[in-house]
Design an enzyme around this catalytic site. Structure first.
Site, PDB file in Angstrom:
ATOM      1  N   TYR A  84      44.489  70.309  35.033  1.00 22.71           N
ATOM      2  CA  TYR A  84      45.987  70.429  34.936  1.00 22.71           C
ATOM      3  C   TYR A  84      46.292  71.703  34.058  1.00 22.71           C
ATOM      4  O   TYR A  84      46.665  72.041  33.870  1.00 22.71           O
ATOM      5  CB  TYR A  84      46.624  69.518  34.704  1.00 22.71           C
ATOM      6  CG  TYR A  84      47.112  68.743  35.657  1.00 22.71           C
ATOM      7  CD1 TYR A  84      46.383  67.510  36.068  1.00 22.71           C
ATOM      8  CD2 TYR A  84      48.901  68.371  35.650  1.00 22.71           C
ATOM      9  CE1 TYR A  84      47.280  66.837  37.619  1.00 22.71           C
ATOM     10  CE2 TYR A  84      49.411  67.649  36.705  1.00 22.71           C
ATOM     11  CZ  TYR A  84      48.410  66.805  37.070  1.00 22.71           C
ATOM     12  OH  TYR A  84      49.209  65.925  38.245  1.00 22.71           O
ATOM     13  N   LYS A  99      37.368  57.580  36.255  1.00 19.47           N
ATOM     14  CA  LYS A  99      36.916  57.527  37.364  1.00 19.47           C
ATOM     15  C   LYS A  99      35.220  58.126  36.634  1.00 19.47           C
ATOM     16  O   LYS A  99      34.576  58.765  37.079  1.00 19.47           O
ATOM     17  CB  LYS A  99      37.175  58.982  38.332  1.00 19.47           C
ATOM     18  CG  LYS A  99      36.578  58.732  39.743  1.00 19.47           C
ATOM     19  CD  LYS A  99      37.029  57.484  40.702  1.00 19.47           C
ATOM     20  CE  LYS A  99      36.231  57.464  41.754  1.00 19.47           C
ATOM     21  NZ  LYS A  99      36.110  56.273  42.439  1.00 19.47           N
ATOM     22  N   ASP A 129      40.744  53.855  41.488  1.00 20.91           N
ATOM     23  CA  ASP A 129      40.398  54.006  42.796  1.00 20.91           C
ATOM     24  C   ASP A 129      41.357  52.049  42.481  1.00 20.91           C
ATOM     25  O   ASP A 129      41.816  51.434  43.494  1.00 20.91           O
ATOM     26  CB  ASP A 129      39.276  53.847  43.659  1.00 20.91           C
ATOM     27  CG  ASP A 129      38.002  53.460  42.982  1.00 20.91           C
ATOM     28  OD1 ASP A 129      38.204  53.877  41.870  1.00 20.91           O
ATOM     29  OD2 ASP A 129      37.290  53.293  43.988  1.00 20.91           O
ATOM     30  N   ASP A 136      48.893  61.074  36.875  1.00 17.43           N
ATOM     31  CA  ASP A 136      50.007  61.251  37.401  1.00 17.43           C
ATOM     32  C   ASP A 136      50.008  61.021  38.787  1.00 17.43           C
ATOM     33  O   ASP A 136      51.078  60.071  39.351  1.00 17.43           O
ATOM     34  CB  ASP A 136      49.850  62.983  37.851  1.00 17.43           C
ATOM     35  CG  ASP A 136      50.812  63.819  38.887  1.00 17.43           C
ATOM     36  OD1 ASP A 136      51.391  63.659  38.660  1.00 17.43           O
ATOM     37  OD2 ASP A 136      50.274  64.852  39.321  1.00 17.43           O
TER      38      ASP A 136
END
Ligand code: NAP
Length: 424
Positions: A149, A215, A291, A315
């Protein structure tokens, strides 16, 4: 006489007559802002018997600012938020066209509002796709200034993209000639100030755990580092308040079968914790791969409480979790820096409904609840939450919720606001 909110010795000071700026917003902004102001004013008046009152100061951004000042984000607006510490806003249209950044992203950046805070909790009676939505009660702290971002991107056929590809070739890294390039910066300082805020919140609000979502198995030096730096803050700055999940696994029950003790004695001072498995009722600090976290939030949501995560995953996760309790129309949010806090509806301007007095003002009203909590006006915050819960339980809802319920006639935005106030 209205007073400005200020910070003294690191604490927010709010008089009985604070001056608070608001941005009405575009599209449905005026509809939901009107409803929010009415609910807040009426609740404050009733709960504090007229002893407290918010003095609202309208400031401009978006289309209204373009009309009045020929600038979608005038400098006066930014400086007013800085000066008054606390502000609230409706949604803003992102001006279409090259070179325009989203006004929301710009506001977060120029005010350095690095934590996007979103509590997601089920309100009884709200239609939900979950079998047991009442198990969802989390507060998400999403990093707001870094990650992909940050907006560092180069189009595939640009000179810059070619230079970057050439540079990487020298490092022995081959990037395809037709690849666009985006940069994902995640810093130690940026991560640690966010994590510090999340853990401090968990301590203040007596929450059970803080989970870092990342992640890091794939992106080791950005997402993985986020996790490592998070644990560093937790174990260095908050040692007396937290226990990590790994440490927790080391605990065994004492001879009495109840009291948790640590085998090697390093945490003897924690003995006597009230709950087995949570020594000293400390906040458990853990981490989950992103995930897998999406699964966890569907299958075992009650194991999660405060969640801290980088920008992009934040987000995705905030919207997905909001859907579990009834969708974005009901999800509140705040962008918070060291002290400055800008509360906002999490949805957009829904232009097709503008001016129809139709949409759900729940998101902005619940954002105002967060604002009242931030100001320490807990009784008023509680009053609004109760009023809204009762209105929904009694099936007084706007179209978005009504269409998911059987035999419910939708009410207008303004009628929903009145239904809340009547039930405080
Ligand atoms: P949106 O305005 O959030 O609307 C998408 C859909 O969500 C609406 O059509 C409506 O669904 C539902 N919805 C949104 N708010 C609702 C409410 N209060 N009550 C009931 N339903 C609601 O998203 P968008 O159409 O993608 O974006 C429109 C503009 O908003 C864009 O200019 C975007 O940049 C801007 N935006 C601003 C913010 C912000 O200011 N923070 C955030 C996101 C987007 P149904 O049609 O199914 O009824």
């Amino acid at each position: 006489m209205a007073d400005k909110i200020y910070i003294d010795d690191g604490k927010i000071v709010v008089s009985d007559n604070p001056l608070i700026p608001f941005i009405e917003g575009d599209g449905i902004g005026p509809d939901i802002t009107r409803a929010m102001l009415y609910v807040v004013d009426e609740t404050v008046k009733r709960v504090y018997n007229g002893k407290r009152k918010i003095h609202w100061l309208e400031i401009y951004a978006g289309e209204k600012a373009m009309e009045k000042m020929h600038n979608p984000l005038p400098e006066e607006t930014v400086s007013s938020i800085k000066e008054h510490i606390v502000a609230i806003k409706g949604p803003l249209t992102t001006p279409v066209g090259k070179g325009f950044r989203s006004l929301n992203v710009t506001l977060r950046k120029v005010l350095d509002l690095y934590a996007c805070v979103r509590p997601v909790k089920y309100i009884n009676g709200t239609p939900s796709p979950m079998k047991e939505p009442e198990h969802v009660d989390v507060v998400i702290f999403r990093e707001n200034t870094e990650d992909v971002y940050a907006g560092i991107e180069f189009v595939y056929n640009s000179k810059e993209a070619q230079e970057i590809r050439d540079f990487f070739k020298k490092l022995g890294v081959n990037i395809r000639d037709d690849a666009g390039i985006g940069i994902k910066p995640i810093s130690k300082s940026g991560t640690q100030r966010l994590v510090r805020k999340a853990i401090q919140y968990a301590i203040n609000q007596k929450r059970k755990s803080v989970t870092f979502v990342h992640k890091g198995n794939i992106m080791k030096f950005t997402e993985g580092a986020f996790k490592d730096w998070g644990y560093e803050v937790a174990t260095q700055d908050f040692r007396d308040y937290i226990i990590t999940e790994d440490e927790l696994y080391d605990w065994v029950k004492d001879d009495d079968g109840v009291t948790p003790v640590k085998r090697d004695g390093a945490f003897k001072e924690l003995r006597g914790g009230r709950e087995p498995g949570n020594p000293g009722n400390r906040i458990v600090v853990k981490d989950r791969i992103a995930d897998q976290m999406f699964q966890q939030m569907l299958l075992r949501p009650d194991e999660y409480d405060v969640i801290a995560l980088p920008n992009l995953n934040g987000d995705y996760l905030s919207d997905a979790v909001a859907a579990q309790v009834g969708g974005l129309g009901m999800a509140p949010g705040a962008n918070i820096g060291d002290y400055i806090a800008l509360f906002e509806a999490t949805h957009g301007t829904a232009p097709k409904y503008a001016g129809l007095d139709k949409v759900n003002p729940g998101s902005l009203i619940l954002s105002a609840v967060m604002m009242l909590e931030y100001m320490g006006w807990i009784e008023a915050a509680l009053g609004i939450k109760k009023g809204m819960e009762r209105a929904i339980e009694e099936r007084h809802v706007t179209y978005d919720l009504a269409r998911q319920m059987e035999g419910v006639v939708p009410i207008k935005t303004s009628e929903f606001a009145r239904a809340i106030v009547e039930r405080i």
